[in-house]
Design a protein around this motif. Sequence first.
Motif, PDB file in Angstrom:
ATOM      1  N   VAL A  84      64.805  34.327  18.430  1.00 37.52           N
ATOM      2  CA  VAL A  84      65.820  35.383  18.438  1.00 37.52           C
ATOM      3  C   VAL A  84      65.134  36.747  18.463  1.00 37.52           C
ATOM      4  CG1 VAL A  84      67.748  36.432  17.187  1.00 37.52           C
ATOM      5  CG2 VAL A  84      67.437  33.943  17.149  1.00 37.52           C
ATOM      6  N   LYS A  85      65.501  37.585  19.426  1.00 35.36           N
ATOM      7  CA  LYS A  85      64.966  38.942  19.508  1.00 35.36           C
ATOM      8  C   LYS A  85      65.730  39.849  18.538  1.00 35.36           C
ATOM      9  CE  LYS A  85      63.563  38.600  24.367  1.00 35.36           C
ATOM     10  NZ  LYS A  85      63.684  39.207  25.718  1.00 35.36           N
ATOM     11  N   CYS A  86      65.009  40.603  17.722  1.00 40.47           N
ATOM     12  CA  CYS A  86      65.628  41.380  16.651  1.00 40.47           C
ATOM     13  C   CYS A  86      65.235  42.854  16.707  1.00 40.47           C
ATOM     14  CB  CYS A  86      65.229  40.827  15.284  1.00 40.47           C
ATOM     15  SG  CYS A  86      65.612  39.082  15.039  1.00 40.47           S
ATOM     16  N   MET A  87      66.197  43.708  16.316  1.00 43.93           N
ATOM     17  CA  MET A  87      65.914  45.124  16.160  1.00 43.93           C
ATOM     18  C   MET A  87      66.684  45.634  14.953  1.00 43.93           C
ATOM     19  SD  MET A  87      64.289  47.791  16.844  1.00 43.93           S
ATOM     20  CE  MET A  87      63.374  47.078  18.214  1.00 43.93           C
ATOM     21  N   ASP A  92      71.865  36.910  26.639  1.00 43.32           N
ATOM     22  CA  ASP A  92      73.219  36.400  26.897  1.00 43.32           C
ATOM     23  C   ASP A  92      74.165  36.745  25.751  1.00 43.32           C
ATOM     24  OD1 ASP A  92      72.977  34.564  29.428  1.00 43.32           O
ATOM     25  OD2 ASP A  92      71.214  34.122  28.209  1.00 43.32           O
ATOM     26  N   TYR A  93      73.656  36.663  24.508  1.00 40.25           N
ATOM     27  CA  TYR A  93      74.497  36.919  23.337  1.00 40.25           C
ATOM     28  C   TYR A  93      73.756  37.835  22.368  1.00 40.25           C
ATOM     29  CZ  TYR A  93      76.348  32.605  25.311  1.00 40.25           C
ATOM     30  OH  TYR A  93      76.821  31.652  26.181  1.00 40.25           O
ATOM     31  N   LEU A  94      74.283  39.036  22.187  1.00 40.27           N
ATOM     32  CA  LEU A  94      73.718  39.973  21.217  1.00 40.27           C
ATOM     33  C   LEU A  94      74.635  40.017  20.005  1.00 40.27           C
ATOM     34  CD1 LEU A  94      71.570  42.084  20.470  1.00 40.27           C
ATOM     35  CD2 LEU A  94      73.036  43.815  21.543  1.00 40.27           C
ATOM     36  N   VAL A  95      74.151  39.501  18.885  1.00 43.73           N
ATOM     37  CA  VAL A  95      74.904  39.498  17.626  1.00 43.73           C
ATOM     38  C   VAL A  95      74.576  40.795  16.895  1.00 43.73           C
ATOM     39  CG1 VAL A  95      75.294  38.295  15.441  1.00 43.73           C
ATOM     40  CG2 VAL A  95      74.795  36.984  17.532  1.00 43.73           C
ATOM     41  N   ALA A 131      71.851  29.759  15.155  1.00 43.00           N
ATOM     42  CA  ALA A 131      72.626  28.621  15.659  1.00 43.00           C
ATOM     43  C   ALA A 131      72.845  28.727  17.163  1.00 43.00           C
ATOM     44  CB  ALA A 131      73.966  28.550  14.926  1.00 43.00           C
ATOM     45  N   LEU A 132      73.093  29.936  17.650  1.00 39.92           N
ATOM     46  CA  LEU A 132      73.243  30.132  19.101  1.00 39.92           C
ATOM     47  C   LEU A 132      71.984  29.699  19.836  1.00 39.92           C
ATOM     48  CD1 LEU A 132      75.022  33.610  19.186  1.00 39.92           C
ATOM     49  CD2 LEU A 132      75.962  31.487  20.118  1.00 39.92           C
ATOM     50  N   LYS A 133      70.835  30.088  19.283  1.00 44.54           N
ATOM     51  CA  LYS A 133      69.568  29.730  19.937  1.00 44.54           C
ATOM     52  C   LYS A 133      69.307  28.234  19.841  1.00 44.54           C
ATOM     53  CE  LYS A 133      66.011  30.885  22.302  1.00 44.54           C
ATOM     54  NZ  LYS A 133      66.198  31.413  23.667  1.00 44.54           N
ATOM     55  N   LYS A 166      69.264  30.067  26.607  1.00 44.19           N
ATOM     56  CA  LYS A 166      69.966  31.350  26.623  1.00 44.19           C
ATOM     57  C   LYS A 166      69.183  32.386  25.822  1.00 44.19           C
ATOM     58  CE  LYS A 166      73.833  30.028  28.746  1.00 44.19           C
ATOM     59  NZ  LYS A 166      74.309  30.628  30.019  1.00 44.19           N
ATOM     60  N   GLY A 167      69.301  33.647  26.218  1.00 41.67           N
ATOM     61  CA  GLY A 167      68.697  34.727  25.464  1.00 41.67           C
ATOM     62  C   GLY A 167      69.606  35.159  24.326  1.00 41.67           C
ATOM     63  N   VAL A 168      69.071  35.210  23.116  1.00 46.47           N
ATOM     64  CA  VAL A 168      69.860  35.583  21.940  1.00 46.47           C
ATOM     65  C   VAL A 168      69.180  36.767  21.255  1.00 46.47           C
ATOM     66  CG1 VAL A 168      70.784  34.842  19.707  1.00 46.47           C
ATOM     67  CG2 VAL A 168      70.671  33.220  21.620  1.00 46.47           C
ATOM     68  N   GLY A 169      69.973  37.775  20.927  1.00 51.59           N
ATOM     69  CA  GLY A 169      69.461  38.948  20.227  1.00 51.59           C
ATOM     70  C   GLY A 169      70.235  39.202  18.952  1.00 51.59           C
ATOM     71  N   LEU A 170      69.591  39.902  18.021  1.00 52.61           N
ATOM     72  CA  LEU A 170      70.208  40.242  16.737  1.00 52.61           C
ATOM     73  C   LEU A 170      69.917  41.709  16.459  1.00 52.61           C
ATOM     74  CD1 LEU A 170      71.647  39.379  14.101  1.00 52.61           C
ATOM     75  CD2 LEU A 170      69.421  38.626  13.247  1.00 52.61           C
ATOM     76  N   LEU A 171      70.970  42.518  16.393  1.00 53.89           N
ATOM     77  CA  LEU A 171      70.833  43.959  16.175  1.00 53.89           C
ATOM     78  C   LEU A 171      71.421  44.334  14.825  1.00 53.89           C
ATOM     79  CD1 LEU A 171      70.236  46.859  17.079  1.00 53.89           C
ATOM     80  CD2 LEU A 171      72.419  46.853  18.298  1.00 53.89           C
ATOM     81  N   ASP A 172      70.599  44.935  13.985  1.00 55.35           N
ATOM     82  CA  ASP A 172      71.006  45.365  12.645  1.00 55.35           C
ATOM     83  C   ASP A 172      71.369  46.848  12.709  1.00 55.35           C
ATOM     84  OD1 ASP A 172      71.291  45.931   9.962  1.00 55.35           O
ATOM     85  OD2 ASP A 172      69.284  45.266   9.387  1.00 55.35           O
ATOM     86  N   THR A 173      72.667  47.168  12.592  1.00 51.65           N
ATOM     87  CA  THR A 173      73.104  48.569  12.682  1.00 51.65           C
ATOM     88  C   THR A 173      73.426  49.165  11.313  1.00 51.65           C
ATOM     89  OG1 THR A 173      75.427  47.934  13.070  1.00 51.65           O
ATOM     90  CG2 THR A 173      74.020  48.256  15.015  1.00 51.65           C
ATOM     91  N   ASP A 174      73.067  48.453  10.253  1.00 53.85           N
ATOM     92  CA  ASP A 174      73.244  49.008   8.911  1.00 53.85           C
ATOM     93  C   ASP A 174      72.027  49.886   8.610  1.00 53.85           C
ATOM     94  OD1 ASP A 174      73.769  49.615   6.288  1.00 53.85           O
ATOM     95  OD2 ASP A 174      74.343  47.578   5.725  1.00 53.85           O
ATOM     96  N   VAL A 175      72.143  51.164   8.924  1.00 55.51           N
ATOM     97  CA  VAL A 175      71.014  52.084   8.808  1.00 55.51           C
ATOM     98  C   VAL A 175      70.574  52.250   7.361  1.00 55.51           C
ATOM     99  CG1 VAL A 175      70.291  54.489   9.162  1.00 55.51           C
ATOM    100  CG2 VAL A 175      71.622  53.302  10.929  1.00 55.51           C
ATOM    101  N   PHE A 176      71.535  52.272   6.427  1.00 52.74           N
ATOM    102  CA  PHE A 176      71.210  52.548   5.034  1.00 52.74           C
ATOM    103  C   PHE A 176      70.738  51.318   4.270  1.00 52.74           C
ATOM    104  CE2 PHE A 176      74.293  55.884   6.163  1.00 52.74           C
ATOM    105  CZ  PHE A 176      73.544  57.004   5.862  1.00 52.74           C
ATOM    106  N   GLY A 177      71.178  50.153   4.686  1.00 54.33           N
ATOM    107  CA  GLY A 177      70.795  48.934   3.969  1.00 54.33           C
ATOM    108  C   GLY A 177      70.434  47.800   4.898  1.00 54.33           C
TER     109      GLY A 177
END
Length: 263
Positions: free
Chosen positions: A87-90, A126-129, A39-41, A47-58
């Motif tokens: 959206v840039k994702c890691m 600009d926004y890293l979720v 939605a941000l994108k 704007k630059g939008v990123g999505l970072l998944d920090t749930d290492v186990f799942g």
Amino acid sequence: MARGLPKQKPIKGVKHIVLVCSGKGGVGKSTTSVNIAAALKANHPKKGVGLLDTDVFGPSIPLMMNLNETPILNKDNLMEPLTNYGVKCMSMGFLIEKTSAVIWRGLMVMQALEKLLRQVHWSEIDYLVVDTPPGTGDTLLSLVQNLPISGVVLVTTPQTAALEVTRRGASMFNKLKVPIIGIVENMNYVKCSSCSENISIFGKGTSTLANELHCEILGSFPLDPRISCCTEKGMPIVVQDSTSDVSKVYKSVADHMVRFLEE
């Protein structure tokens, strides 16, 4: 002499970091994260939008964003995020076999988190979720202590058990002086197929919590199979059906976040 907290260090190239958190699992946190990012994108295509998944186990982001490749390394030995829907994702899910279980103790988890935070070339974001694991454990505490967090979005259902855990999580953010942007309320109701009436499932306790925390309910979502079907197919509903009522609410949540962050 008591040891001080770690010094917060920004992520190079990232302007705002927003945590999407839930004290309890299974309340739709990852679904909320991917749709907010999309939605941000959609609302702010320049704007630059990123999505970072920090749930290492799942990790769920690879499935929900339909990304399965292994990130490449650039000349600086940094991982390049994978991109879909702008959206840039890691995610740790990009770095392990799809069917492999992560059987690690705390130190290894922290090392993996550091890799996701500091060894990624985000460029201009600009926004890293940040999609976080449930609870208030090591991962979340490390994020809050090591990064300048612009705000937190709390995700819950109106169920009393979920609200109580969300309340405890919110107290942590208040103690650490991390601003709470607001609450996303999932599975609030179902729509009757015969009369189209909205039927509450768990009650209406979320508004009481929002008043206690002096924040707003950013959006209230139904228990709608279209939302989960879209994410299971790797395309957030904001992308799949951008004009639906649900997508409009996600876009409204995103707009509220931007106003909060840019004030």
